[in-house]
Design a protein around this motif. Structure first.
Motif, short mmCIF file in Angstrom:
data_model
loop_
_atom_site.label_atom_id
_atom_site.label_comp_id
_atom_site.label_asym_id
_atom_site.label_seq_id
_atom_site.Cartn_x
_atom_site.Cartn_y
_atom_site.Cartn_z
N MET A 1 0.85 -1.18 0.00
CA MET A 1 0.00 0.00 0.00
C MET A 1 0.90 1.24 0.00
SD MET A 1 -2.53 1.18 3.01
CE MET A 1 -4.09 1.71 2.48
N SER A 2 0.62 2.16 -0.87
CA SER A 2 1.43 3.36 -0.91
C SER A 2 1.08 4.26 0.26
CB SER A 2 1.21 4.11 -2.22
OG SER A 2 -0.06 4.72 -2.22
N THR A 3 2.05 5.07 0.67
CA THR A 3 1.82 5.98 1.79
C THR A 3 0.68 6.94 1.45
OG1 THR A 3 4.12 5.82 2.42
CG2 THR A 3 2.91 7.68 3.28
N ASP A 4 0.61 7.39 0.21
CA ASP A 4 -0.45 8.33 -0.17
C ASP A 4 -1.83 7.70 0.02
OD1 ASP A 4 1.38 9.81 -2.92
OD2 ASP A 4 1.37 10.28 -0.80
N ARG A 5 -1.98 6.47 -0.41
CA ARG A 5 -3.28 5.80 -0.25
C ARG A 5 -3.58 5.58 1.24
NH1 ARG A 5 -6.05 0.75 -3.34
NH2 ARG A 5 -7.54 0.34 -1.70
N LEU A 6 -2.57 5.21 1.99
CA LEU A 6 -2.73 5.04 3.43
C LEU A 6 -3.15 6.35 4.07
CD1 LEU A 6 -2.49 3.22 5.93
CD2 LEU A 6 -0.08 3.89 6.05
N SER A 7 -2.53 7.43 3.66
CA SER A 7 -2.88 8.76 4.20
C SER A 7 -4.32 9.12 3.88
CB SER A 7 -1.94 9.83 3.65
OG SER A 7 -0.63 9.59 4.07
N VAL A 8 -4.74 8.85 2.66
CA VAL A 8 -6.11 9.16 2.25
C VAL A 8 -7.10 8.32 3.07
CG1 VAL A 8 -7.75 8.97 0.33
CG2 VAL A 8 -5.48 9.93 -0.05
N THR A 9 -6.79 7.05 3.26
CA THR A 9 -7.67 6.17 4.03
C THR A 9 -7.74 6.61 5.48
OG1 THR A 9 -7.14 4.32 2.57
CG2 THR A 9 -8.11 3.78 4.70
#
Length: 116
Positions: A1-9
């Motif tokens: 999982m990319s950090t950006d996607r994790l941040s969005v979630t």
């Protein structure tokens, strides 16, 4: 999982209203109107929350005639759980070390009591 996607979630999950919406959707799909009922919010306000959840991949809206049911998508939640797992392991290991230390102290204390 990319950090950006994790941040969005994680950002989507940061809001208590959005977490409550996800809790509702665990029971099954629901319309925007049904999701808005417990909150006393306008439909546009709930729709904004739903857009955040949808952008994060946590829900999906389908279209059935005039009805647009929302459904939960668990994949991003599993990705967050997987990411958090490493920290759960860290805390368990820390608690295990603390438990070992406390047992050692207790054993030393018991030994001193028997010597006195």
């Amino acid at each position: 999982m990319s950090t950006d996607r994790l941040s969005v979630t994680l950002a989507a999950l940061a809001d208590p209203t959005r977490r409550a919406i996800l809790a509702q959707l665990r029971q099954g799909e629901a319309s925007v109107t049904e999701l808005a009922q417990p909150f006393g919010m306008s439909l546009p306000a709930i729709s904004k929350h739903l857009k955040v959840l949808e952008r994060a991949g946590l829900i999906v809206k389908s279209r059935e005639a005039q009805w647009r049911p929302c459904q939960i998508k668990a994949e991003p939640l599993k990705e967050v759980a997987d990411w958090l797992e490493q920290y759960r392991q860290f805390w368990e290991e820390s608690f295990d070390r603390l438990d070992d230390y406390l047992q050692q102290l207790q054993a030393e204390e018991n030994q001193q009591d028997t010597e006195n």
